[in-house]
Design a protein around this motif. Structure first.
Motif, PDB file in Angstrom:
ATOM      1  N   ILE A 124       0.840  -1.195  -0.177  1.00 45.90           N
ATOM      2  CA  ILE A 124      -0.060  -0.003  -0.028  1.00 45.90           C
ATOM      3  C   ILE A 124       0.886   1.323   0.060  1.00 45.90           C
ATOM      4  N   ILE A 125       0.543   2.050  -0.934  1.00 47.54           N
ATOM      5  CA  ILE A 125       1.509   3.409  -1.248  1.00 47.54           C
ATOM      6  C   ILE A 125       0.366   4.399  -0.514  1.00 47.54           C
ATOM      7  N   LEU A 126       0.892   5.073   0.458  1.00 43.22           N
ATOM      8  CA  LEU A 126      -0.162   6.014   1.107  1.00 43.22           C
ATOM      9  C   LEU A 126       0.566   7.672   0.780  1.00 43.22           C
ATOM     10  N   ILE A 127      -0.232   8.250   0.088  1.00 41.82           N
ATOM     11  CA  ILE A 127       0.121   9.534  -0.185  1.00 41.82           C
ATOM     12  C   ILE A 127      -0.009  10.535   0.845  1.00 41.82           C
ATOM     13  N   GLY A 128       0.822  11.059   1.557  1.00 38.83           N
ATOM     14  CA  GLY A 128       0.320  12.107   2.589  1.00 38.83           C
ATOM     15  C   GLY A 128       1.582  12.460   3.115  1.00 38.83           C
ATOM     16  N   HIS A 129       1.359  13.489   4.263  1.00 37.12           N
ATOM     17  CA  HIS A 129       2.488  14.127   5.002  1.00 37.12           C
ATOM     18  C   HIS A 129       2.877  13.425   6.298  1.00 37.12           C
ATOM     19  N   GLU A 130       4.205  13.278   6.481  1.00 43.00           N
ATOM     20  CA  GLU A 130       4.788  12.342   7.529  1.00 43.00           C
ATOM     21  C   GLU A 130       4.432  13.444   8.900  1.00 43.00           C
ATOM     22  N   GLY A 131       4.009  12.518   9.918  1.00 47.05           N
ATOM     23  CA  GLY A 131       3.834  13.013  11.144  1.00 47.05           C
ATOM     24  C   GLY A 131       2.401  13.633  11.260  1.00 47.05           C
ATOM     25  N   HIS A 132       1.629  13.727  10.402  1.00 49.29           N
ATOM     26  CA  HIS A 132       0.275  14.020  10.503  1.00 49.29           C
ATOM     27  C   HIS A 132      -0.679  13.092  10.893  1.00 49.29           C
ATOM     28  N   GLU A 133      -1.379  13.301  12.064  1.00 46.96           N
ATOM     29  CA  GLU A 133      -2.295  12.297  13.020  1.00 46.96           C
ATOM     30  C   GLU A 133      -3.083  11.295  11.988  1.00 46.96           C
ATOM     31  N   GLU A 134      -3.651  12.002  10.888  1.00 46.93           N
ATOM     32  CA  GLU A 134      -4.438  11.097  10.043  1.00 46.93           C
ATOM     33  C   GLU A 134      -3.655  10.002   9.334  1.00 46.93           C
ATOM     34  N   VAL A 135      -2.530  10.127   8.952  1.00 44.33           N
ATOM     35  CA  VAL A 135      -1.476   9.318   8.173  1.00 44.33           C
ATOM     36  C   VAL A 135      -0.846   8.450   9.080  1.00 44.33           C
ATOM     37  N   GLU A 136      -0.758   9.020  10.381  1.00 45.09           N
ATOM     38  CA  GLU A 136      -0.296   7.961  11.545  1.00 45.09           C
ATOM     39  C   GLU A 136      -1.317   6.718  11.844  1.00 45.09           C
ATOM     40  N   TYR A 147       3.584   2.051   2.568  1.00 45.82           N
ATOM     41  CA  TYR A 147       4.748   2.973   2.334  1.00 45.82           C
ATOM     42  C   TYR A 147       4.272   4.551   2.162  1.00 45.82           C
ATOM     43  N   LEU A 148       4.840   5.299   2.871  1.00 48.33           N
ATOM     44  CA  LEU A 148       4.254   6.695   2.811  1.00 48.33           C
ATOM     45  C   LEU A 148       5.186   7.495   1.655  1.00 48.33           C
ATOM     46  N   VAL A 149       4.656   8.041   0.765  1.00 51.31           N
ATOM     47  CA  VAL A 149       5.338   9.112  -0.213  1.00 51.31           C
ATOM     48  C   VAL A 149       4.451  10.496   0.074  1.00 51.31           C
ATOM     49  N   GLN A 150       5.528  11.521  -0.155  1.00 58.78           N
ATOM     50  CA  GLN A 150       5.243  12.738  -0.104  1.00 58.78           C
ATOM     51  C   GLN A 150       5.378  13.601  -1.385  1.00 58.78           C
ATOM     52  N   SER A 151       5.970  12.969  -2.142  1.00 61.64           N
ATOM     53  CA  SER A 151       6.499  13.787  -3.586  1.00 61.64           C
ATOM     54  C   SER A 151       6.534  12.702  -4.700  1.00 61.64           C
ATOM     55  N   VAL A 152       6.740  13.332  -5.930  1.00 65.57           N
ATOM     56  CA  VAL A 152       7.106  12.700  -6.984  1.00 65.57           C
ATOM     57  C   VAL A 152       8.618  11.889  -6.779  1.00 65.57           C
ATOM     58  N   THR A 170      -4.910   7.827  -0.347  1.00 64.24           N
ATOM     59  CA  THR A 170      -4.255   9.313   0.117  1.00 64.24           C
ATOM     60  C   THR A 170      -4.923   9.816   1.158  1.00 64.24           C
ATOM     61  N   GLN A 171      -4.099  10.624   1.955  1.00 67.41           N
ATOM     62  CA  GLN A 171      -4.516  11.654   3.207  1.00 67.41           C
ATOM     63  C   GLN A 171      -5.667  12.211   2.625  1.00 67.41           C
ATOM     64  N   THR A 172      -6.746  12.476   3.547  1.00 63.22           N
ATOM     65  CA  THR A 172      -8.098  13.421   3.057  1.00 63.22           C
ATOM     66  C   THR A 172      -7.912  14.735   2.602  1.00 63.22           C
ATOM     67  N   THR A 173      -6.919  15.422   3.352  1.00 63.68           N
ATOM     68  CA  THR A 173      -6.695  16.900   3.132  1.00 63.68           C
ATOM     69  C   THR A 173      -5.770  17.379   2.201  1.00 63.68           C
ATOM     70  N   LEU A 174      -5.531  16.724   1.343  1.00 65.44           N
ATOM     71  CA  LEU A 174      -4.077  17.003   0.402  1.00 65.44           C
ATOM     72  C   LEU A 174      -4.724  17.832  -0.788  1.00 65.44           C
ATOM     73  N   SER A 175      -3.773  18.626  -1.459  1.00 63.30           N
ATOM     74  CA  SER A 175      -3.996  19.257  -2.514  1.00 63.30           C
ATOM     75  C   SER A 175      -4.496  18.273  -3.699  1.00 63.30           C
ATOM     76  N   VAL A 176      -5.588  18.608  -4.187  1.00 64.54           N
ATOM     77  CA  VAL A 176      -6.150  17.732  -5.339  1.00 64.54           C
ATOM     78  C   VAL A 176      -4.954  17.816  -6.587  1.00 64.54           C
ATOM     79  N   ASP A 177      -4.376  18.882  -6.809  1.00 65.45           N
ATOM     80  CA  ASP A 177      -3.534  18.937  -8.149  1.00 65.45           C
ATOM     81  C   ASP A 177      -1.831  18.119  -7.852  1.00 65.45           C
ATOM     82  N   ASP A 178      -1.489  18.529  -6.513  1.00 65.57           N
ATOM     83  CA  ASP A 178      -0.183  17.615  -6.119  1.00 65.57           C
ATOM     84  C   ASP A 178      -0.379  16.191  -6.195  1.00 65.57           C
TER      85      ASP A 178
END
Length: 330
Positions: A124-136, A147-152, A170-178
């Motif tokens: 599972i590749i989770l797109i999100g921000h490290e340390g955010h409670e939702e991601v944890e 596996y957490l990814v934050q960028s290309v 994906t984390q629910t609160t991300l930028s749609v475009d990013d």
């Protein structure tokens, strides 16, 4: 300083803005529990990522803790809207805590997807921000295969046991475009990758970002009301800037710096999904003091989403003889 703002004339309010259904539900859960159960009431982490909301609830006696080891055995604890991992739930069971779960249903959806993909043997590749409670919380559902990814760039470095069996969330609160860029990179690297049945980025995040994109074409500068630790608020600022409009993230009216507005005739105002409308009103008042004479609303879409209270709260409401006097939880 006010004499340096002769151009400021118009304030344009983005809509939708402010509280989403998940935030409304979480705050109403806390307010209802305060009426139904004796103190103390504990909340793990911030119920929502907004300093104003948290301080108001502290004034009413809510005790916020970072981890459950700060909560006495047998006490009442509310889980925040961002969700928790199975390890946190297990600790709550060991401590015999009365748990009221305010996790946003859209976050719960992502957790269930993680469990499903893990059971089916996917990496599972989770797109999100490290340390955010939702991601944890989400990673805690399947830590052995997530596996957490934050960028290309993270995608390019990523290695998984079986590139033929990969899924992404994906984390629910991300930028749609990013997020779209990262998903595209994942699909290039893992052609057989599968995703969630429906988009993980929540409706409110999408709506607020779309409104800011449109607003950026109409105003000279945008003020985003929200706390620094609010992911969706940070993304609103980034979306405005990426669409060519200067933008600033502020906690409230006191944080407005007049030099931001020196050359602005029109100012756009929006607020993150955990920021209350009272803060918007205070910002409008401050902008009027700085010279704005017109306030209009630009509405992109309507929101009518409501979420039911969690079952443990419904049970409490049914048991309480004063149930009719308690404000409903939407």
């Amino acid at each position: 300083m006010e004499e340096k703002l002769p151009k400021l004339k118009r304030v344009v309010l983005a809509a939708p803005r402010g509280f989403c259904a998940g935030v409304v539900r979480a705050i109403e859960i806390v307010n209802t529990v305060l009426q139904l159960l004796p103190p103390p009431i504990y909340v793990r982490k911030e119920i929502v990522h907004n300093r104003f909301v948290v301080e108001r609830l502290k004034q009413r006696g809510v005790i916020f803790v970072n981890e459950l080891d700060e909560v006495p055995d047998g006490a009442t604890v509310i889980f925040s809207a961002h969700g928790v991992s199975p390890a946190v739930r297990e600790m709550a069971r060991r401590k015999n805590l009365r748990v009221i779960d305010a996790t946003c249903p859209l976050v719960t959806k992502v957790h269930l997807e993680a469990i499903r993909f893990a059971q089916q043997g996917y990496s599972i590749i989770l797109i999100g921000h490290e340390g955010h409670e939702e991601v944890e919380g989400t990673m805690g559902e399947a830590p052995h295969c997530t596996y957490l990814v934050q960028s290309v760039e993270d995608v390019e470095r990523l290695q998984v046991p079986n590139p033929e069996k990969v899924a992404y969330l994906t984390q629910t609160t991300l930028s749609v475009d990013d997020t779209a860029e990262i998903v595209a990179a994942l699909k290039r690297k893992f052609p057989k990758i599968v995703g969630p049945r429906t988009d993980d980025i929540c409706y409110a995040t999408q709506n607020r970002q779309n409104a800011v994109k449109a607003l950026a074409k109409q105003v000279d500068v945008i003020l985003v009301i929200g706390s620094q630790n609010s992911s969706n608020s940070q993304r609103l600022k980034e979306v405005a800037i990426s669409n060519g409009c200067p933008a600033y993230l502020i906690d409230g009216a006191d944080h407005i710096r007049t030099e931001w507005l020196i050359d602005a005739e029109s100012v756009g105002v929006t607020s993150g999904a955990s920021a209350p409308e009272i803060l918007v009103k205070q910002v409008i008042q401050r902008l009027q003091e700085l010279g704005a004479t017109e306030v209009v609303e630009f509405r992109l879409t309507e929101e009518r989403v409501q979420f039911a209270p969690p079952p443990e709260l419904r049970e409490l409401l049914e048991q309480n003889p004063l149930v009719d006097e308690i404000l409903p939880v939407r």
